[in-house]
Write an enzyme that holds these catalytic residues in place. Structure first.
Site, PDB file in Angstrom:
ATOM      1  N   ARG A 208      81.093  32.796  22.792  1.00 41.73           N
ATOM      2  CA  ARG A 208      80.367  31.583  22.398  1.00 41.73           C
ATOM      3  C   ARG A 208      81.117  30.333  22.852  1.00 41.73           C
ATOM      4  O   ARG A 208      80.506  29.356  23.254  1.00 41.73           O
ATOM      5  CB  ARG A 208      80.124  31.577  20.887  1.00 41.73           C
ATOM      6  CG  ARG A 208      79.198  30.432  20.461  1.00 41.73           C
ATOM      7  CD  ARG A 208      78.799  30.541  19.013  1.00 41.73           C
ATOM      8  NE  ARG A 208      79.938  30.418  18.128  1.00 41.73           N
ATOM      9  CZ  ARG A 208      79.906  30.656  16.815  1.00 41.73           C
ATOM     10  NH1 ARG A 208      78.779  31.033  16.252  1.00 41.73           N
ATOM     11  NH2 ARG A 208      80.988  30.516  16.073  1.00 41.73           N
TER      12      ARG A 208
ATOM     13  N   LYS B 190      78.655  24.969  20.087  1.00 43.07           N
ATOM     14  CA  LYS B 190      79.493  24.538  18.959  1.00 43.07           C
ATOM     15  C   LYS B 190      80.325  23.344  19.430  1.00 43.07           C
ATOM     16  O   LYS B 190      81.520  23.475  19.742  1.00 43.07           O
ATOM     17  CB  LYS B 190      80.354  25.706  18.471  1.00 43.07           C
ATOM     18  CG  LYS B 190      80.858  25.493  17.047  1.00 43.07           C
ATOM     19  CD  LYS B 190      81.295  26.798  16.433  1.00 43.07           C
ATOM     20  CE  LYS B 190      82.014  26.606  15.122  1.00 43.07           C
ATOM     21  NZ  LYS B 190      81.204  26.060  14.044  1.00 43.07           N
TER      22      LYS B 190
ATOM     23  N   GLU C 207      68.684  25.302  10.186  1.00 44.21           N
ATOM     24  CA  GLU C 207      69.907  25.857   9.600  1.00 44.21           C
ATOM     25  C   GLU C 207      70.504  24.846   8.635  1.00 44.21           C
ATOM     26  O   GLU C 207      69.986  23.742   8.463  1.00 44.21           O
ATOM     27  CB  GLU C 207      70.910  26.244  10.684  1.00 44.21           C
ATOM     28  CG  GLU C 207      71.399  25.092  11.531  1.00 44.21           C
ATOM     29  CD  GLU C 207      72.431  25.524  12.581  1.00 44.21           C
ATOM     30  OE1 GLU C 207      73.232  26.428  12.298  1.00 44.21           O
ATOM     31  OE2 GLU C 207      72.440  24.930  13.673  1.00 44.21           O
TER      32      GLU C 207
HETATM   33  N1  PLP Z   1      75.711  26.944  11.930  1.00 41.31           N
HETATM   34  C1  PLP Z   1      76.598  25.955  11.960  1.00 41.31           C
HETATM   35  C2  PLP Z   1      76.115  24.561  12.145  1.00 41.31           C
HETATM   36  C3  PLP Z   1      77.975  26.237  11.817  1.00 41.31           C
HETATM   37  O1  PLP Z   1      78.871  25.257  11.834  1.00 41.31           O
HETATM   38  C4  PLP Z   1      78.381  27.567  11.633  1.00 41.31           C
HETATM   39  C5  PLP Z   1      79.794  27.900  11.544  1.00 41.31           C
HETATM   40  O2  PLP Z   1      80.405  28.323  12.475  1.00 41.31           O
HETATM   41  C6  PLP Z   1      77.412  28.564  11.600  1.00 41.31           C
HETATM   42  C7  PLP Z   1      76.088  28.222  11.752  1.00 41.31           C
HETATM   43  C8  PLP Z   1      77.796  29.998  11.423  1.00 41.31           C
HETATM   44  O3  PLP Z   1      78.310  30.553  12.600  1.00 41.31           O
HETATM   45  P1  PLP Z   1      79.319  31.767  12.509  1.00 41.31           P
HETATM   46  O4  PLP Z   1      78.667  32.803  11.696  1.00 41.31           O
HETATM   47  O5  PLP Z   1      79.495  32.193  13.936  1.00 41.31           O
HETATM   48  O6  PLP Z   1      80.549  31.244  11.905  1.00 41.31           O
HETATM   49  C1  COI Z   2      82.755  27.905  10.571  1.00 41.56           C
HETATM   50  O1  COI Z   2      82.145  28.523   9.723  1.00 41.56           O
HETATM   51  O2  COI Z   2      83.661  28.427  11.234  1.00 41.56           O
HETATM   52  C2  COI Z   2      82.462  26.513  10.866  1.00 41.56           C
HETATM   53  O3  COI Z   2      82.825  26.053  11.922  1.00 41.56           O
HETATM   54  C3  COI Z   2      81.773  25.681   9.885  1.00 41.56           C
HETATM   55  C4  COI Z   2      82.487  24.403   9.682  1.00 41.56           C
HETATM   56  C5  COI Z   2      81.542  23.399   9.189  1.00 41.56           C
HETATM   57  C6  COI Z   2      83.658  24.563   8.774  1.00 41.56           C
END
Ligand code: PLP
Ligand code: COI
Length: 340
Positions: A83, A185, A221
């Site tokens: 990612r 991200k 989300e």
């Molecule tokens: N959506 C947002 C905006 C986030 O910041 C995060 C955190 O990383 C997620 C979703 C969840 O992603 P992940 O499950 O890869 O941590």
């Molecule tokens: C994560 O879950 O890793 C994120 O980046 C979310 C963040 C807002 C702390």
């Protein structure tokens, strides 16, 4: 290697704690250097860095977990590496070879081993990889040099209380544009979310829920996590949209719901006017883990799902399965766990 750490493991929140070592590597003249661990948590960069002016940066978030036998393991770190490279491509930054990414994470975890919370405390070591455009630049364009850094810190729950229901409010703002950077991200998405988040907190909510930027009819989300719901027909549903972050936790739950819990698991549109279809709902992400959603406030009304105080049975089972795998108590699907 680590200094003796004096931390109340049972009382961790999600706040910055300086640990002893971080990894840093520079990209210049078309290639990455070897990279190494350093102790200084300050980064010195040019005032003309693209990361500072044009938001040319991206980051990741993953965790290291202490197992019952004292080992340490990572959850799907290669997915974070992939990612990060998709985010890097979107902002014209150089990719980081996947093995270099995972090796950097391993080095940082090993060097800060004393900061990995003990098994049973619920704490984890949060790892934050960061890629930023640096060097002397001024016109709008990609940087001439890049810096890749990985640091870590012990954390507890992102949302206060952890596995307890929280309420969210639907934001009147968008965090991402239809063909923008929502799926990457990148810091800009979070910058856009700071004001709506501030309003949500002021109103007593834990975070915002964003709707699709084009029609404002579908759930996208949460500001810091993806959304899921459990329908009255016992189906695990999570929004499908090109402008949300492809959450590694969400994809893991889609698989676990189907293969471990025998639920139907679907990605599709989730209409904000049809929340009645869900008997339970939650936010999922690395930091959020699974956070039950008590209710969502929309157009002056709080829609309660299961309860605003108790956690629903399916959410509980998903949580136990996910955490059981992450902490090494439940057999993981092939390739999900990488031991340190
Ligand atoms: N959506 C947002 C905006 C986030 O910041 C995060 C955190 O990383 C997620 C979703 C969840 O992603 P992940 O499950 O890869 O941590
Ligand atoms: C994560 O879950 O890793 C994120 O980046 C979310 C963040 C807002 C702390």
């Amino acid at each position: 290697m680590c200094k003796g750490v004096n931390i109340n493991w049972n009382n961790l929140g999600f706040g910055y704690i300086k640990t002893d070592f971080r990894y840093i590597s520079y990209w210049k003249d078309g290639k990455w250097d070897e990279g190494n661990l350093i102790t200084d948590n300050m980064i010195t960069i040019s005032e003309a860095s693209t990361a500072l002016h044009y938001g040319q940066q991206c980051f990741e978030g993953l965790k290291a977990y202490r197992t019952k036998n004292g080992g340490i393991q990572l959850f799907r770190p290669y997915e974070n590496a992939k990612r990060m490279n998709r985010s890097a491509n979107r902002l014209l930054m150089p990719e980081i070879p996947k093995e270099k990414f995972v090796d950097a994470v391993r080095q940082v975890v090993r060097a800060n081993e004393g900061y990995v919370p003990p098994y049973g405390t619920g704490g984890t070591l949060y790892i934050r990889p960061l890629l930023i455009g640096v060097g002397d630049n001024i016109g709008v364009g990609p940087a001439s040099e890049y810096l890749f850094c990985v640091f870590c810190l012990p954390v507890g729950p992102y949302f206060k209380g952890g596995m307890v229901p929280v309420n969210f409010i639907v934001a009147e703002y968008d965090r991402a544009a239809p063909c923008g950077t929502g799926a990457a991200k990148v810091g800009g998405n979070y910058a856009a979310s700071l004001y709506p988040y501030h309003l949500a907190k002021k109103g007593g909510f834990a975070d915002c829920v964003y709707l699709d930027p084009q029609t404002h009819t579908k759930i996208e989300e949460v500001g810091s996590a993806n959304f899921f719901g459990i329908t009255k027909k016992n189906e695990f549903v999570t929004p499908k949209s090109p402008s949300i972050l492809p959450s590694i936790t969400k994809y893991s739950l889609l698989y676990l719901a189907q293969e471990y819990l025998n639920l139907r698991a679907t990605q599709r549109d989730v209409l904000i006017d049809n929340l009645d279809e869900f008997k339970e709902a939650g936010a999922c992400g690395t930091a959020a883990v699974i956070t039950p959603i008590g209710g969502i406030h929309y157009k002056g009304k709080l829609h309660i799902f299961h309860s605003d105080t108790a956690v629903g049975p399916v959410t509980t089972e998903l949580y136990n399965t996910l955490c059981g795998i992450q902490f090494g108590d439940i057999q993981a699907p092939d390739g999900w766990i990488i031991e340190i």
